[in-house]
Motif scaffolding. Structure first.
Motif, mmCIF file in Angstrom:
data_model
loop_
_atom_site.group_PDB
_atom_site.id
_atom_site.type_symbol
_atom_site.label_atom_id
_atom_site.label_comp_id
_atom_site.label_asym_id
_atom_site.label_seq_id
_atom_site.Cartn_x
_atom_site.Cartn_y
_atom_site.Cartn_z
ATOM 1 N N GLU A 1 0.825 -1.198 0.000
ATOM 2 C CA GLU A 1 0.000 0.000 0.000
ATOM 3 C C GLU A 1 0.869 1.263 0.000
ATOM 4 O OE1 GLU A 1 -3.528 2.080 2.721
ATOM 5 O OE2 GLU A 1 -2.613 0.175 3.329
ATOM 6 N N ARG A 2 1.946 1.234 0.768
ATOM 7 C CA ARG A 2 2.845 2.388 0.812
ATOM 8 C C ARG A 2 3.455 2.665 -0.558
ATOM 9 N NH1 ARG A 2 8.174 3.481 1.064
ATOM 10 N NH2 ARG A 2 8.706 1.260 0.980
ATOM 11 N N VAL A 3 3.902 1.617 -1.234
ATOM 12 C CA VAL A 3 4.515 1.794 -2.547
ATOM 13 C C VAL A 3 3.480 2.268 -3.564
ATOM 14 C CG1 VAL A 3 5.641 0.569 -4.437
ATOM 15 C CG2 VAL A 3 6.341 0.126 -2.080
ATOM 16 N N SER A 4 2.267 1.763 -3.498
ATOM 17 C CA SER A 4 1.211 2.185 -4.420
ATOM 18 C C SER A 4 0.881 3.669 -4.225
ATOM 19 C CB SER A 4 -0.048 1.348 -4.212
ATOM 20 O OG SER A 4 0.208 -0.024 -4.488
ATOM 21 N N GLU A 5 0.882 4.114 -2.975
ATOM 22 C CA GLU A 5 0.645 5.531 -2.711
ATOM 23 C C GLU A 5 1.734 6.409 -3.308
ATOM 24 O OE1 GLU A 5 0.310 5.885 1.486
ATOM 25 O OE2 GLU A 5 -1.758 5.133 1.571
ATOM 26 N N ARG A 6 2.968 5.962 -3.248
ATOM 27 C CA ARG A 6 4.059 6.746 -3.822
ATOM 28 C C ARG A 6 3.950 6.804 -5.351
ATOM 29 N NH1 ARG A 6 5.027 10.062 -0.543
ATOM 30 N NH2 ARG A 6 7.027 10.593 -1.505
ATOM 31 N N VAL A 7 3.507 5.709 -5.971
ATOM 32 C CA VAL A 7 3.307 5.717 -7.428
ATOM 33 C C VAL A 7 2.251 6.762 -7.800
ATOM 34 C CG1 VAL A 7 2.459 4.379 -9.385
ATOM 35 C CG2 VAL A 7 4.027 3.326 -7.754
ATOM 36 N N THR A 8 1.133 6.767 -7.070
ATOM 37 C CA THR A 8 0.064 7.734 -7.336
ATOM 38 C C THR A 8 0.543 9.167 -7.113
ATOM 39 O OG1 THR A 8 -1.581 6.086 -6.638
ATOM 40 C CG2 THR A 8 -2.285 8.409 -6.733
ATOM 41 N N TYR A 9 1.308 9.373 -6.052
ATOM 42 C CA TYR A 9 1.799 10.718 -5.718
ATOM 43 C C TYR A 9 2.685 11.266 -6.835
ATOM 44 C CZ TYR A 9 4.627 14.285 -3.409
ATOM 45 O OH TYR A 9 5.286 15.444 -3.097
ATOM 46 N N TYR A 10 3.612 10.473 -7.327
ATOM 47 C CA TYR A 10 4.535 10.973 -8.350
ATOM 48 C C TYR A 10 3.875 11.060 -9.719
ATOM 49 C CZ TYR A 10 8.490 11.204 -5.228
ATOM 50 O OH TYR A 10 9.343 11.571 -4.213
ATOM 51 N N ARG A 11 2.903 10.231 -9.988
ATOM 52 C CA ARG A 11 2.138 10.403 -11.225
ATOM 53 C C ARG A 11 1.387 11.732 -11.221
ATOM 54 N NH1 ARG A 11 -0.460 4.367 -12.143
ATOM 55 N NH2 ARG A 11 1.195 3.572 -13.519
ATOM 56 N N LYS A 12 0.800 12.059 -10.064
ATOM 57 C CA LYS A 12 0.095 13.325 -9.946
ATOM 58 C C LYS A 12 1.058 14.498 -10.132
ATOM 59 C CE LYS A 12 -2.892 15.900 -6.756
ATOM 60 N NZ LYS A 12 -3.539 15.894 -5.414
ATOM 61 N N ASN A 13 2.224 14.423 -9.502
ATOM 62 C CA ASN A 13 3.229 15.476 -9.670
ATOM 63 C C ASN A 13 3.641 15.633 -11.124
ATOM 64 O OD1 ASN A 13 3.314 16.230 -7.025
ATOM 65 N ND2 ASN A 13 5.381 15.526 -6.630
ATOM 66 N N ARG A 14 3.890 14.509 -11.793
ATOM 67 C CA ARG A 14 4.301 14.555 -13.199
ATOM 68 C C ARG A 14 3.243 15.223 -14.061
ATOM 69 N NH1 ARG A 14 3.666 9.005 -15.904
ATOM 70 N NH2 ARG A 14 1.526 9.758 -15.597
ATOM 71 N N ASN A 15 1.982 14.854 -13.868
ATOM 72 C CA ASN A 15 0.902 15.431 -14.673
ATOM 73 C C ASN A 15 0.733 16.929 -14.396
ATOM 74 O OD1 ASN A 15 0.460 12.870 -15.661
ATOM 75 N ND2 ASN A 15 -1.237 12.423 -14.270
#
Length: 375
Positions: free
Chosen positions: A311-325
């Protein structure tokens, strides 16, 4: 109907005010040229002849300053549509308020050489406030990128070292274990410490990518300082209120920054490049972290790791995708803003030129209204 009537009244008031101003200027010009006002229509022809006979003598005895003033006043007798001139001294002598205050230090080699130092070009051209801001921000970024981030990296490695030692120790215990009942407990302990090591490794990667992005913003800020220093020199030597074509400005602006340089706004071009460089670097770092955490997620799924870590790793993926967009949208908006900024600056390029509408004196008699529209 009432709006139309108000418009007519306003125009008449403006015309009357202009005529009054023109009369004042005519009287002033007459006094500067040594002319005498006409007293009445009942003057005798003998008085007129006496004045005509005295005129050559007065012209000979007049000093050089009076002749120079007369020559200066005669420049408005010709074509009234002269850029930057209305014929009304009170308007023509108005100061032009600019962000780039003209200074006496106009050496281009010195300006660009000193701009290699943070804010140096601004200090040379006597723009101390702008130079102070650039120096302060650059020094803070230098400290953050090259000192604070290095300290944080060493601290993370120091914090991870005990967990690495624990992983090595429990790995050795597992290899030497002979009791199958204790093997499960040893494996759980090893996985727990290995998870802590991965967390520290993730933090280290995030800091490295953030350091890369901050370094890009630092380079962009320094580039802005050099562009802005050049813009100060350019306006000191090539200040102009000439009208620029909006169409040409927009066409140049298709290439980022070229529309601003066409308008003579080199500081804005530097800001644009700073934003483009910083946003592009941030997009790259965010995408790198997305790929890093996706690889970590796939590895944890194969290893049947704990749901909490997944869950922690999935949250980091979502966070950086949002930053990139967000940075992608920001990059697009910066580019669109540069197009609009180039068009607006071109339209307002002759804003300080007072020739658009004025009532101008005519020394041959009366006054003339002049209206100029550039598009």
């Amino acid at each position: 109907m009432s709006n139309r009537l108000l418009s007519i009244i306003l125009f008449v008031c403006l015309a009357l005010a202009g005529v009054a101003s023109a009369q004042t200027v005519l009287q002033t010009g007459a006094r500067q040229m040594g002319a005498q006002p006409v007293s009445s229509a009942s003057e005798t022809s003998q008085d007129s002849l006496q004045r005509e006979s005295k005129a050559p003598e007065e012209a000979k005895t007049a000093d050089g300053d009076t002749l120079a003033q007369a020559a200066d006043s005669s420049e408005f007798k010709g074509d009234p549509l002269v850029k930057g001139k209305t014929g009304i001294e009170a308007i023509d002598t108005l100061t032009v308020n600019e962000w780039d205050i003209p200074t006496t230090r106009n050496s281009l080699p010195l300006t660009m050489l000193l701009s290699i130092l943070p804010g140096g070009g601004h200090y040379y051209t006597e723009h101390y406030v702008r130079g102070g801001f650039i120096t302060g921000i650059e020094l803070l970024l230098v400290y953050e990128v090259y000192f604070n981030k290095a300290y944080q990296k060493d601290r993370v490695l120091e914090q991870a070292r005990p967990f690495q030692d624990s992983v090595s120790m429990y790995t050795k215990f597992i290899m030497e274990a002979t009791d199958r009942d204790s093997l499960r407990a040893l494996q759980d302990k090893r996985n727990e410490y290995a998870s802590r090591v991965r967390e520290k490794s993730d933090k280290k990667m995030e800091q490295e990518d953030l350091r890369y992005a901050e370094n890009a913003w630092l380079i962009g800020l320094h580039l802005y300082g050099m562009f802005d220093a050049f813009g100060i020199w350019f306006k000191n030597n090539h200040r102009s209120v000439e009208f620029r074509s909006m169409k040409t400005a927009v066409l140049w602006a298709i290439l980022p920054g070229f529309g601003q340089m066409y308008n003579g706004e080199f500081g804005k071009a530097g800001l644009l490049y700073m934003g483009l460089i910083g946003a592009t670097a941030s997009i790259r770092t965010s995408q790198n972290m997305v790929e890093y955490y996706l690889d970590r997620k796939h590895f944890l799924e194969r290893e049947n790791s704990s749901p909490k870590e997944l869950e922690r790793v999935s949250e980091r993926v979502t966070y950086y995708r949002k930053n990139r967009n967000q940075y992608i949208w920001g990059l697009a908006l910066i580019y669109l803003y540069s197009l609009g900024d180039a068009a607006v600056d071109a339209l307002l390029s002759d804003f300080d030129n007072p020739i658009h509408f004025a009532l101008m004196p005519n020394f041959s008699g009366g006054a003339q209204a002049v209206f100029s529209l550039d598009f």
